[in-house]
Design a protein around this motif. Structure first.
Motif, PDB file in Angstrom:
ATOM      1  N   UNK A  43      15.777   5.602 -14.637  1.00 19.25           N
ATOM      2  CA  UNK A  43      16.649   5.534 -13.468  1.00 19.25           C
ATOM      3  C   UNK A  43      15.759   5.370 -12.245  1.00 19.25           C
ATOM      4  N   UNK A  44      16.305   5.189 -11.070  1.00 17.78           N
ATOM      5  CA  UNK A  44      15.514   4.618  -9.968  1.00 17.78           C
ATOM      6  C   UNK A  44      15.192   5.559  -8.821  1.00 17.78           C
ATOM      7  N   UNK A  45      15.646   6.816  -8.870  1.00 16.34           N
ATOM      8  CA  UNK A  45      15.521   7.653  -7.680  1.00 16.34           C
ATOM      9  C   UNK A  45      14.081   8.120  -7.461  1.00 16.34           C
ATOM     10  N   UNK A  46      13.577   7.872  -6.270  1.00 15.42           N
ATOM     11  CA  UNK A  46      12.277   8.403  -5.842  1.00 15.42           C
ATOM     12  C   UNK A  46      12.363   8.731  -4.359  1.00 15.42           C
ATOM     13  N   UNK A  47      11.614   9.713  -3.913  1.00 18.83           N
ATOM     14  CA  UNK A  47      11.675  10.166  -2.516  1.00 18.83           C
ATOM     15  C   UNK A  47      10.418  10.994  -2.259  1.00 18.83           C
ATOM     16  N   UNK A  48       9.543  10.511  -1.392  1.00 14.78           N
ATOM     17  CA  UNK A  48       8.265  11.206  -1.198  1.00 14.78           C
ATOM     18  C   UNK A  48       7.880  11.276   0.275  1.00 14.78           C
ATOM     19  N   UNK A  49       6.833  12.083   0.528  1.00 15.07           N
ATOM     20  CA  UNK A  49       6.344  12.333   1.887  1.00 15.07           C
ATOM     21  C   UNK A  49       4.873  11.951   1.945  1.00 15.07           C
ATOM     22  N   UNK A  50       4.484  11.335   3.058  1.00 17.47           N
ATOM     23  CA  UNK A  50       3.077  11.020   3.320  1.00 17.47           C
ATOM     24  C   UNK A  50       2.669  11.783   4.570  1.00 17.47           C
ATOM     25  N   UNK A  51       1.562  12.514   4.483  1.00 13.92           N
ATOM     26  CA  UNK A  51       1.111  13.264   5.661  1.00 13.92           C
ATOM     27  C   UNK A  51      -0.317  12.868   6.045  1.00 13.92           C
ATOM     28  N   UNK A  52      -0.588  13.069   7.302  1.00 16.98           N
ATOM     29  CA  UNK A  52      -1.922  12.799   7.869  1.00 16.98           C
ATOM     30  C   UNK A  52      -2.327  11.340   7.695  1.00 16.98           C
ATOM     31  N   UNK A  53      -1.352  10.465   7.800  1.00 15.68           N
ATOM     32  CA  UNK A  53      -1.630   9.040   7.608  1.00 15.68           C
ATOM     33  C   UNK A  53      -1.350   8.244   8.885  1.00 15.68           C
ATOM     34  N   UNK A  54      -1.383   8.908  10.040  1.00 11.45           N
ATOM     35  CA  UNK A  54      -1.071   8.227  11.300  1.00 11.45           C
ATOM     36  C   UNK A  54      -1.900   6.963  11.459  1.00 11.45           C
ATOM     37  N   UNK A  55      -1.219   5.884  11.802  1.00 13.64           N
ATOM     38  CA  UNK A  55      -1.911   4.624  12.053  1.00 13.64           C
ATOM     39  C   UNK A  55      -2.313   3.862  10.802  1.00 13.64           C
ATOM     40  N   UNK A  56      -1.968   4.375   9.608  1.00 11.59           N
ATOM     41  CA  UNK A  56      -2.370   3.699   8.357  1.00 11.59           C
ATOM     42  C   UNK A  56      -1.434   2.542   8.017  1.00 11.59           C
ATOM     43  N   UNK A  57      -2.014   1.538   7.419  1.00 11.69           N
ATOM     44  CA  UNK A  57      -1.237   0.460   6.793  1.00 11.69           C
ATOM     45  C   UNK A  57      -1.136   0.808   5.320  1.00 11.69           C
ATOM     46  N   UNK A  58       0.049   1.096   4.864  1.00 14.52           N
ATOM     47  CA  UNK A  58       0.216   1.509   3.468  1.00 14.52           C
ATOM     48  C   UNK A  58       0.808   0.401   2.635  1.00 14.52           C
ATOM     49  N   UNK A  59       0.400   0.335   1.391  1.00 15.28           N
ATOM     50  CA  UNK A  59       1.081  -0.504   0.396  1.00 15.28           C
ATOM     51  C   UNK A  59       1.450   0.400  -0.773  1.00 15.28           C
ATOM     52  N   UNK A  60       2.701   0.316  -1.177  1.00 14.51           N
ATOM     53  CA  UNK A  60       3.203   1.152  -2.271  1.00 14.51           C
ATOM     54  C   UNK A  60       3.741   0.239  -3.361  1.00 14.51           C
ATOM     55  N   UNK A  61       3.249   0.414  -4.567  1.00 15.17           N
ATOM     56  CA  UNK A  61       3.738  -0.380  -5.693  1.00 15.17           C
ATOM     57  C   UNK A  61       4.443   0.527  -6.696  1.00 15.17           C
ATOM     58  N   UNK A  62       5.664   0.131  -7.029  1.00 16.32           N
ATOM     59  CA  UNK A  62       6.477   0.849  -8.023  1.00 16.32           C
ATOM     60  C   UNK A  62       6.422   0.081  -9.340  1.00 16.32           C
ATOM     61  N   UNK A  63       6.890   0.659 -10.427  1.00 12.81           N
ATOM     62  CA  UNK A  63       6.765  -0.020 -11.723  1.00 12.81           C
ATOM     63  C   UNK A  63       7.614  -1.281 -11.856  1.00 12.81           C
TER      64      UNK A  63
END
Ligand SMILES: [Zn+2]
Length: 380
Positions: A43-63
Motif C-alpha cells: 500500500x502507498x502511505x508514507x509520511x516523514x519529517x526532515x530536520x536540520x536541512x535548511x537550504x538543502x536541495x533534496x531528492x527522494x526516491x520511492x520504490x
C-alpha cells in the motif's frame, strides 16, 4: 523508527501519523519506502519529517511511481499544521525534488495530507457550537487509546431519524476526515439546514474507527488477518465489536442513514471522482440515488468538489462485486440493521476529483454540501 542521520540532517517518522523506511542515502539523495507493517501486499502511505536541512536541495526516491499521487507529494513547513500539494513539476517517475527554505528548521512530506487526533481536537475545540456535542467513549483500542463517539441531537432519543457517520476504517484515508469536518460544520451551522438537521436527527459519529492505525501512521488497509472494514462478521477488533453493540441499541429501529467515508487509492481515472458505493439491495440503491440527486443539485458553485450522480458505483461494478465483502464490511453490516433507509460508502479522492484539487478546504466544502443534501433528502 529512530532518527536516521544523513550528513548534517536527519529523517524520522516519530510523530502521530508518521510512516517511513529509510532504505539508503547518498549526499542529499535518499531512498525511502512505505512501512507496510502488518498490511498484506503493498500500500502507498508514507509520511516523514526532515530536520536540520535548511537550504538543502533534496531528492527522494520511492520504490515505484505509483507511490506519488495526482498532485505530487504533500508537504508542510510548519510542523504539520498546514499542508499543500507540491504539484507534479517536482516529480520525475518515482523521484521528487524539493528545496528546503533557509528559514525552515523542519519539513514534512507525505503521500497524502495527514489527519490525526490533533486535527480533530483542534476542530472540535475551535468549532462554533461545540457545546452541542456529547463526547462519549466508544471503547479503548488494543493500545489503550480512546475511540470517541460524538453524538448530537437536540431531541436525543426522541428524534425521528438517525444518522450514523463513520470514517477511517482504513487508517491512511485522511482526506475523508476533512470531508467529515465539513459535514459536522454543516450540522452545527446556525442556519436553516443546520437547525433542521439538529432538530430531526439523532447523529452519531465515529471519526476514527481504527484510532491506533491513524495515530501510528499505519496503512490500515489490508491489515492482516483482515482490516477493520472486513471485520463486521468476525469482530476481531474492539472498535468493531463496540460499534456492533452500540449502534442497534442507539438507533432502536428508527429510520437510519449510515455513511462510511473512505478514500480510494492513488492512481487511476476511477479514483479521481467522488462517488457513492452501492450494495445489493435495490431499495437502498434507489435511496442512494435520491440522496445523490440532492447532493448534485445543491453543491456549492465554487470551492467544493464537483459531484455527479452518474459517477456512483453500483453493486456489481468494478471492484464492488462481492457478496463476501457485503458480509464483512461496515456498510454491508449496516445495510441489514432494523430501520435502515440507506447504507453506503462515500469515496473521496486523495488529490484530484473531476479535475479539481482535493485539499482540506475543498473536502470540507464537499462535506458541508453533504450536510445540505442530507437535509434536502430527509425532509423531502
Ligand atoms: Zn477505505
Amino acid at each position: 523508527m529512530a532518527e536516521h542521520p544523513i550528513g548534517e540532517w536527519s529523517i524520522d517518522c516519530s510523530f502521530p501519523g508518521g510512516n517511513v523506511r529509510v532504505d539508503g542515502a547518498t549526499g542529499s539523495h535518499v531512498w525511502l519506502s512505505p512501512d507496510q507493517r502488518d498490511s498484506q501486499g503493498r500500500w502507498f502511505y508514507w509520511c516523514f519529517r526532515v530536520r536540520a536541512a535548511s537550504g538543502s536541495q533534496m531528492a527522494v526516491t520511492l520504490p515505484a511511481a505509483e507511490l506519488i499521487g495526482a498532485r505530487g507529494p504533500a508537504f508542510s513547513l510548519d510542523g504539520g499544521c498546514t499542508w499543500a500539494w507540491m504539484g507534479r513539476g517536482c516529480v520525475d517517475g518515482a523521484t521528487f525534488h524539493f528545496a528546503i527554505p533557509t528559514w525552515s528548521t523542519e519539513a514534512r512530506f507525505a503521500a497524502t495530507i495527514p489527519y490525526t487526533q490533533a486535527n480533530l481536537a483542534q476542530f472540535t475545540g475551535a468549532s462554533s457550537g461545540r457545546d452541542l456535542w456529547q463526547r462519549t467513549v466508544l471503547c479503548r483500542t488494543r493500545r489503550g487509546r480512546v475511540v470517541e463517539a460524538l453524538r448530537m441531537s437536540s431531541m436525543g432519543e426522541g428524534a425521528p431519524l438517525a444518522l450514523l457517520v463513520t470514517a477511517r476504517h482504513h487508517a491512511c484515508e485522511t482526506l475523508a476526515s476533512y470531508a467529515l469536518e465539513g459535514l459536522l460544520s454543516g450540522i452545527l451551522a446556525e442556519d436553516e439546514i443546520g437547525g433542521w438537521l439538529r432538530k430531526n436527527l439523532d447523529i452519531l459519529v465515529i471519526p476514527f474507527v481504527d484510532k491506533d492505525g491513524v495515530e501510528q501512521g499505519d496503512q490500515g488497509k489490508n491489515r492482516m488477518p483482515h482490516d477493520h472494514n472486513r471485520d463486521y462478521f468476525d469482530g476481531l477488533y474492539p472498535e468493531v465489536r463496540a460499534i456492533r453493540s452500540l449502534v442497534p441499541r442507539w438507533s432502536a429501529g428508527r429510520p437510519l442513514v449510515a455513511l462510511d467515508l473512505h478514500c480510494p487509492w492513488l492512481g487511476g481515472e476511477r479514483n479521481e471522482r467522488v462517488y457513492f458505493v452501492g450494495g445489493p439491495d435495490p431499495g437502498q440503491w434507489r435511496e442512494v440515488k435520491a440522496l445523490s440527486t440532492c447532493l448534485e443539485a445543491g453543491q456549492a458553485p465554487v470551492g467544493g468538489l464537483r459531484f455527479a450522480t452518474a459517477d456512483n458505483m453500483a453493486f456489481g461494478e468494478d471492484w464492488n462485486n462481492g457478496f463476501d465483502l457485503e458480509m464483512k464490511s461496515f456498510s454491508g453490516w449496516a445495510s441489514r440493521l432494523p430501520g435502515i433507509r440507506l447504507s453506503s460508502v462515500v469515496e473521496i479522492p486523495y488529490a484530484s476529483a473531476n479535475g479539481q484539487e482535493v485539499n482540506p478546504h475543498s473536502a470540507r466544502v464537499f462535506g458541508h454540501d453533504l450536510a445540505g443534501a442530507l437535509a434536502a433528502y430527509l425532509s423531502g
